[in-house]
Design a protein around this motif. Structure first.
Motif: not given
Length: 551
Positions: A2, A95, A99, A101-102, A456, A464-465, A468, A472, A528
């Motif tokens: 984040t 990556d 990821a 974070l999800a 992840p 997806e990036s 995310l 964040s 996600l």
């Protein structure tokens, strides 16, 4: 990772560099600004920390940035750091780290986005406070939506918030209201300076039902009955309308109590002891020019009656006496000239304007249908009311539309637009995104896709990036909305999240096609999907709007 985690990593890196002597001694920041670059070739995140602090270290920003970039290369999750231009840091996150974070969001659930930034701050937030002489008009409705959302945002960052409604039951407007009720009950025209509208008829008849002998009394006594009973009936309708709008107050403060309790006299006496009161022209004045006001203010008029500011003085002291650290007043567009005198009385008590007292001024609201302004109320007869707006578009659309714009600008609401069930309608767009997350989760469950696995590095698609990165930002957006007193930031952010989610949905499947088997990527994508669901639900709750599971 984040933005908050990256900010902490940079602060810690600066501390290590100073401790090791690689950077000169300087006062370290507690946090640094992390931003999302418009051009993804410039990294996942960027910071101008070197531009901000190089001078304090007596260095060139580029040299400062090069040393810091080298240190950041060893941070887990940071794939690469580049120095651009005169000293900007471009940070590339792996990556896998992005990821994670999800997983964090889903596990945090309702607590994601919340913080303790204002923990321990006791805050009084006064908003709406419409006179109990008629239904709440559009300006008051805007304050109800924005004020309640601001309270929710402030609570999300740890503040102890008391929602307060200042019940103005002392003054000439109440006399006009009582005379209007009496006239209507007697079948006479409304007084020239009185109130009209169907609601006056309704309340007059309710008073007569409760007090059937009222019209047999002398007018002066009958008027007093209509004052006491009519005001209470009107205010009960206001309370009910607000409750149905999703807004409830912790305190309903009666202005009249300031006079009955002697609080006004005590407050004037307190200012007199401090040398801020003087007598002139038979009146009692506050020397408010001492504190930046454009002129001194009469507190007690020459006829002995208290001026309006007398109640303001007592009310502010009352709030501070109840232990509030900060008092926020939300006032209408016609109160701009009111601000200097209020800040002056705050300073007169030894407090700091802008800290102990804050005043937010909101602009007007206009309704438009088919390009034409909507001005008349079915019930009030003059201006459109809260009930009118809710009847036209519903609570969710009304609250969201009133909250999603800065209060500093006049707001035009297109009734046709916010009634549409299309992506052109912002509230539908966001609510539909949440409903879609729930439908995806439901479909996944029916096909045996669960969250039993999280890999992840499989969340590597560009959409997806993007999603995310957008998710964040939620904690920072909430904090900024609280610090700047701007809950519209949350609404606008949710629209960005919805856009990112819809693009991801179009590109990445959570469930396998046809009879293909469930794979790790499907289970990971479900995390996600559910993370987006959490953020959308948490954000909608902050603006007081429902998060439907189907639409």
């Amino acid at each position: 990772m984040t933005p908050e985690q990256l900010s902490l990593a940079i602060v810690q890196a600066l501390g290590s560099l100073v401790a090791s002597g690689k950077l000169p001694q300087f006062e370290l920041p507690s946090e640094v600004v992390i931003e999302r670059p418009k051009n993804r070739d410039h990294g996942d995140w960027a910071s101008n920390v070197a531009m901000q602090y190089a001078a304090k270290a007596q260095m060139k920003p580029r040299d400062f940035a090069e040393i810091l970039a080298s240190e950041l290369q060893s941070v887990d999750g940071v794939e690469k750091v580049e120095v651009a231009g005169p000293g900007f840091l471009n940070l590339f996150v792996s990556d896998s780290a992005a990821a994670q974070l999800a997983l964090q969001i889903v596990e945090a659930g309702e607590s994601f986005g919340r913080s303790s930034e204002l923990a321990g701050v006791k805050l009084n937030l006064e908003f709406v406070s419409a006179n109990p002489t008629g239904p709440i008009h559009l300006g008051g409705t805007r304050w109800a939506a924005v004020g309640d959302s601001l309270a929710r945002v402030l609570e999300a960052v740890g503040a102890e918030v008391t929602r307060e409604y200042y019940f103005n039951d002392h003054g000439a407007q109440i006399d006009r209201f009582a005379r209007s009720l009496l006239a209507r009950a007697k079948g006479e025209p409304a007084p020239e300076d009185g109130y009209a509208g169907q609601y006056i008829e309704e309340i007059a008849q309710q008073v007569l039902a409760l007090k059937p002998d009222t019209l047999s009394l002398p007018d002066v006594d009958a008027q007093e009955v209509f004052r006491a009973t009519g005001v209470e009936l009107m205010f009960e309708q206001i309370r009910q309308s607000l409750h149905e709008f999703g807004v409830d107050f912790d305190v309903y403060f009666h202005e009249n109590s300031l006079y009955e309790s002697g609080q006004v006299a005590k407050s004037v006496a307190a200012l007199r002891e401090q040398g801020h009161i003087f007598e002139a022209e038979g009146a009692t004045w506050l020397r408010s020019t001492t504190f930046g006001d454009d002129r001194d203010r009469v507190i007690i008029k020459s006829d002995g009656d208290a001026a309006y500011i007398a109640g303001d003085i007592a009310y502010y002291q009352n709030k501070r006496g109840r232990g509030f650290d900060r008092c926020i007043y939300m006032l209408g567009a016609d109160h701009h000239g009111y601000v200097p005198r209020m800040m002056a009385l705050c300073a007169a008590f030894g407090d700091t304007p802008g800290v102990h007292m804050e005043i937010l001024i909101g602009q007007l609201v206009n309704l438009v249908r088919a390009g034409e302004p909507v001005r008349m109320s079915k019930r009030a007869g003059t201006v459109v009311t809260m009930e009118d707006l809710v009847e036209m578009v519903g609570v969710d659309a009304a609250r969201y539309s009133l909250t999603r714009s800065s209060i500093n600008s006049t707001l035009d609401i297109d009734l046709e637009l916010i009634s549409k069930k299309t992506n052109d309608n912002p509230v539908f767009y966001v609510q539909y995104a949440h409903a879609r997350t729930k439908q995806v989760a439901k479909n996944a469950a029916s096909l045996g896709v669960n969250r039993s696995e999280f890999v992840p590095e499989l969340l590597s698609h560009e959409s997806e990036s993007e999603l995310l990165a957008k998710l964040s930002e939620f904690p920072r957006v909430v904090l900024q909305a609280a610090n700047f007193r701007e809950p519209h930031r949350v609404a606008r952010y949710l629209e960005e999240v919805a856009g990112s989610y819809h693009r991801w949905y179009d590109n990445c499947r959570v469930t396998p096609l046809g009879d293909k088997p469930v794979e790790s990527v499907h289970r990971t994508r479900l995390w996600l999907n559910d993370a987006a669901s959490v953020v959308l639900a948490n954000g909608l709750k902050l603006v007081g709007v429902s998060a439907p599971e189907r639409m």
